[in-house]
Design a protein around this motif. Structure first.
Motif, short mmCIF file in Angstrom:
data_model
loop_
_atom_site.label_atom_id
_atom_site.label_comp_id
_atom_site.label_asym_id
_atom_site.label_seq_id
_atom_site.Cartn_x
_atom_site.Cartn_y
_atom_site.Cartn_z
N ASN A 73 0.99 -1.18 -0.08
CA ASN A 73 0.15 0.08 -0.04
C ASN A 73 0.67 1.37 0.07
N ASP A 74 0.37 2.41 -0.05
CA ASP A 74 0.94 3.70 -0.01
C ASP A 74 2.04 3.87 0.97
N ILE A 75 1.61 3.38 2.32
CA ILE A 75 2.43 3.65 3.60
C ILE A 75 3.60 2.96 3.35
N ALA A 76 3.52 1.48 2.99
CA ALA A 76 4.59 0.53 2.85
C ALA A 76 5.61 1.03 1.75
N MET A 77 4.92 1.51 0.58
CA MET A 77 5.86 1.90 -0.45
C MET A 77 6.68 3.02 -0.30
N LYS A 78 5.87 4.05 0.51
CA LYS A 78 6.99 5.39 0.95
C LYS A 78 7.86 4.82 1.95
N ALA A 79 7.66 4.00 2.74
CA ALA A 79 8.96 3.65 3.59
C ALA A 79 9.92 2.68 2.89
N LEU A 80 9.52 2.01 1.96
CA LEU A 80 10.59 1.12 1.13
C LEU A 80 11.27 1.97 0.45
N LYS A 81 10.63 2.72 -0.48
CA LYS A 81 11.58 3.91 -1.30
C LYS A 81 12.29 4.78 -0.61
N GLU A 82 11.98 5.19 0.65
CA GLU A 82 12.70 6.09 1.50
C GLU A 82 13.73 5.33 2.41
N GLY A 83 13.59 3.95 2.39
CA GLY A 83 14.50 3.15 3.40
C GLY A 83 14.14 3.30 4.96
N THR A 84 13.05 3.54 5.13
CA THR A 84 12.31 3.95 6.49
C THR A 84 12.00 2.29 7.14
N LEU A 85 12.78 2.02 7.90
CA LEU A 85 12.54 1.03 8.86
C LEU A 85 12.74 1.34 10.43
N PRO A 86 12.00 0.84 11.38
CA PRO A 86 10.70 -0.06 10.93
C PRO A 86 9.61 0.65 10.38
N PHE A 87 8.91 -0.14 9.58
CA PHE A 87 7.62 0.13 8.76
C PHE A 87 6.73 1.35 9.65
N PRO A 88 6.13 2.02 9.18
CA PRO A 88 5.28 2.89 10.23
C PRO A 88 3.86 1.93 10.27
N ASP A 89 3.17 2.28 11.00
CA ASP A 89 1.85 1.62 11.50
C ASP A 89 1.04 1.79 10.23
N GLY A 90 0.16 1.02 9.77
CA GLY A 90 -0.69 1.31 8.46
C GLY A 90 0.05 0.43 7.30
N SER A 91 0.99 0.14 7.31
CA SER A 91 1.79 -0.45 6.19
C SER A 91 1.18 -1.81 6.03
N ILE A 92 0.92 -2.11 4.78
CA ILE A 92 0.32 -3.53 4.47
C ILE A 92 1.12 -3.96 3.08
#
Length: 180
Positions: A73-92
């Protein structure tokens, strides 16, 4: 009588408009809401997930011998593209699995077996990030679905985190990385 029904409908509409809307992640992770929900975590298939962005593909050999498309989903994609870990809540993250089969048509053209494609679908697996609700499983809730229905097996759903927990903590219990 009609006037009473109209007034009741108007009051009901007004009350429902004042109730806060839930997020998609909350809607698909509500234990016990219906028989479409995965046991243990209450995860359901998210609306529109087949239109989500591509994360990567994977081929699982061995017992599964499948090919997988992984979407986010958009939340997971943003985290993946920006290298943000841990994933934010709402990532699917959604994993679509299919039988891994040779393509008779393509191989006939190539003159040998070298082309493999997705065959019949086997299952869809979902992981939903909610660090409070799923604190005991690294912040992730899981579900597996066949033919659009939640697999009711407690053994299968409970085994999800057992495998994900083998990953380094820095991976936030997620196998797939973004393919650029």
């Amino acid at each position: 009588m009609m006037r009473k029904l109209f007034v009741l409908a108007l009051i009901s509409t007004s009350l429902s408009a004042s109730v806060p809307l839930t997020t998609v992640a909350e809607e698909i992770a509500s234990p016990g809401t219906d028989d479409r929900a995965s046991p243990v975590f209450g995860v359901t298939l998210p609306p529109g997930y087949r239109d989500w962005q591509f994360i990567s593909v994977a081929h699982e050999a061995g017992n599964n011998n499948d090919i997988r498309g992984i979407l986010g989903n958009d939340i997971a994609m943003k985290a993946l593209k920006e290298g943000t870990l841990p994933f934010p809540d709402g990532s699917i993250i959604v994993r679509l699995a299919y039988e891994y089969v040779p393509s008779e048509r393509n191989n006939a053209i190539f003159g040998r077996e070298q082309s493999f494609v997705a065959g019949a679908p086997t299952n869809v697996q979902i992981e939903v990030k909610d660090s409070k609700r799923y604190a005991s499983t690294g912040g992730w809730g899981y579900g597996q679905f066949e033919n659009g229905k939640a697999n009711p097996s407690l053994k299968i759903v409970n085994s999800c985190f057992a495998c994900h927990a083998k990953l380094p903590a820095a991976a936030d219990f997620v196998f797939t990385t973004f393919s650029k």
